[in-house]
Design a protein around this motif. Structure first.
Motif, mmCIF file in Angstrom:
data_model
loop_
_atom_site.group_PDB
_atom_site.id
_atom_site.type_symbol
_atom_site.label_atom_id
_atom_site.label_comp_id
_atom_site.label_asym_id
_atom_site.label_seq_id
_atom_site.Cartn_x
_atom_site.Cartn_y
_atom_site.Cartn_z
ATOM 1 N N UNK A 194 28.346 35.435 47.046
ATOM 2 C CA UNK A 194 27.579 34.390 47.860
ATOM 3 C C UNK A 194 26.389 34.489 48.004
ATOM 4 N N UNK A 195 25.758 35.671 47.658
ATOM 5 C CA UNK A 195 24.284 35.843 47.612
ATOM 6 C C UNK A 195 23.590 35.787 46.444
ATOM 7 N N UNK A 196 24.401 35.060 45.317
ATOM 8 C CA UNK A 196 23.843 34.876 44.016
ATOM 9 C C UNK A 196 24.215 35.927 43.105
ATOM 10 N N UNK A 197 24.656 36.916 43.216
ATOM 11 C CA UNK A 197 25.236 38.066 42.459
ATOM 12 C C UNK A 197 26.117 37.509 41.255
ATOM 13 N N UNK A 198 26.046 37.813 40.120
ATOM 14 C CA UNK A 198 27.225 37.385 39.340
ATOM 15 C C UNK A 198 28.664 38.136 39.716
ATOM 16 N N UNK A 199 29.777 37.301 39.616
ATOM 17 C CA UNK A 199 30.930 38.000 40.155
ATOM 18 C C UNK A 199 31.546 38.888 39.268
ATOM 19 N N UNK A 200 31.925 40.278 39.748
ATOM 20 C CA UNK A 200 32.736 41.231 38.964
ATOM 21 C C UNK A 200 34.093 40.678 38.434
ATOM 22 N N UNK A 201 34.716 41.299 37.473
ATOM 23 C CA UNK A 201 35.805 40.722 37.051
ATOM 24 C C UNK A 201 37.102 40.923 38.189
ATOM 25 N N UNK A 202 38.113 40.062 38.024
ATOM 26 C CA UNK A 202 39.223 40.167 38.906
ATOM 27 C C UNK A 202 40.074 41.290 38.566
ATOM 28 N N UNK A 203 40.533 42.091 39.636
ATOM 29 C CA UNK A 203 41.608 42.952 39.167
ATOM 30 C C UNK A 203 42.955 42.471 38.571
ATOM 31 N N UNK A 204 43.254 41.172 38.682
ATOM 32 C CA UNK A 204 44.277 40.546 38.237
ATOM 33 C C UNK A 204 44.209 39.880 36.756
ATOM 34 N N UNK A 205 42.984 40.126 35.930
ATOM 35 C CA UNK A 205 42.959 39.663 34.659
ATOM 36 C C UNK A 205 43.556 40.725 33.932
ATOM 37 N N UNK A 206 43.953 40.245 32.958
ATOM 38 C CA UNK A 206 45.072 41.097 31.917
ATOM 39 C C UNK A 206 44.691 42.627 31.725
ATOM 40 N N UNK A 207 43.348 42.533 31.005
ATOM 41 C CA UNK A 207 42.593 43.704 30.521
ATOM 42 C C UNK A 207 42.697 44.673 31.965
ATOM 43 N N UNK A 208 42.410 44.377 33.007
ATOM 44 C CA UNK A 208 42.349 45.164 34.012
ATOM 45 C C UNK A 208 43.662 45.455 34.683
ATOM 46 N N UNK A 209 44.752 44.711 34.440
ATOM 47 C CA UNK A 209 45.975 45.047 34.769
ATOM 48 C C UNK A 209 46.581 46.116 33.965
ATOM 49 N N UNK A 210 45.998 46.297 32.647
ATOM 50 C CA UNK A 210 46.568 47.273 31.746
ATOM 51 C C UNK A 210 45.830 48.733 32.162
ATOM 52 N N UNK A 211 44.685 48.688 32.888
ATOM 53 C CA UNK A 211 44.281 49.968 32.998
ATOM 54 C C UNK A 211 45.034 50.980 34.062
ATOM 55 N N UNK A 212 45.120 52.220 33.295
ATOM 56 C CA UNK A 212 45.847 53.237 33.973
ATOM 57 C C UNK A 212 44.868 53.762 35.124
ATOM 58 N N UNK A 213 45.502 54.319 36.318
ATOM 59 C CA UNK A 213 44.776 54.840 37.420
ATOM 60 C C UNK A 213 43.660 55.742 37.132
ATOM 61 N N UNK A 214 43.883 56.507 36.088
ATOM 62 C CA UNK A 214 42.790 57.526 35.685
ATOM 63 C C UNK A 214 41.560 56.689 35.166
ATOM 64 N N UNK A 215 41.860 55.553 34.446
ATOM 65 C CA UNK A 215 40.605 54.758 33.927
ATOM 66 C C UNK A 215 39.902 54.216 35.305
ATOM 67 N N UNK A 216 40.687 53.838 36.221
ATOM 68 C CA UNK A 216 39.910 53.171 37.371
ATOM 69 C C UNK A 216 39.111 54.275 38.107
ATOM 70 N N UNK A 217 39.770 55.605 38.049
ATOM 71 C CA UNK A 217 38.661 56.622 38.611
ATOM 72 C C UNK A 217 37.519 57.177 37.863
ATOM 73 N N UNK A 218 37.755 56.951 36.551
ATOM 74 C CA UNK A 218 36.650 57.141 35.525
ATOM 75 C C UNK A 218 35.510 56.140 35.865
#
Length: 169
Positions: free
Chosen positions: A98-122
């Protein structure tokens, strides 16, 4: 005033001023308002800082067991560190957007749904894209808690964008 008196006063004042200057760390009575400044010395090549093995072990997969307490801690840490950008539901609609920064990807996108927890930790540890690293802000066990909470958020479908392309009979 005689010359001897003036000389005695000068020597006395010089001695008092010198006694007040703690200048070095070898002095026994260093005033609490003084700091000893040392020059920056880079870590020599090949040296491993203390605690590195413990930090690496804390970040190793598969991470801690998923428990209700871990998920609660993950939600708490997620709200503190992640919602400003990713939003409470993980759709990438945090306050920064809302302050003009580009939005980060949604966690509900297919490529992020496929991430394992250890990848999120990285990603939390090292950053990715516009996201800077949080290794100095979030403890390793809290990174795992956040990653598990994100996977739980994804599994629940919380905040998933509505399916606009499907026609329901």
């Amino acid at each position: 005033m005689s010359m001897e008196t003036a000389l005695a006063l000068v020597l006395l004042a010089t001695g008092l001023l010198a006694a007040c200057d703690s200048g070095t760390e070898e002095r026994d009575a260093v005033a609490s308002t003084r700091t000893v400044q040392r020059p920056y010395l880079p870590v020599p090549p090949g040296v491993v800082p203390r605690g590195t093995a413990a930090r690496e072990a804390a970040l190793a997969a598969p991470g801690p067991e998923v428990t209700p307490d871990l998920l609660a801690r993950g939600e708490e840490q997620f709200r503190a560190f992640c919602t400003p950008c990713h939003g409470a539901s993980g759709r990438g609609d945090g306050a920064i957007v809302s302050r003009g920064f580009p939005p980060p990807p949604s966690y509900h996108e297919e490529r992020l749904l496929a991430l394992a927890p250890e990848q999120i930790v990285q990603v939390i540890t090292h950053g990715k894209g516009r996201m800077f690293p949080y290794a100095d802000r979030v403890l390793p066990e809290d990174r795992w808690a956040i990653a598990r909470y994100v996977k739980d958020l994804q599994a629940r479908g919380a905040g998933a964008p509505p399916d606009r392309g499907t026609v329901r009979p």
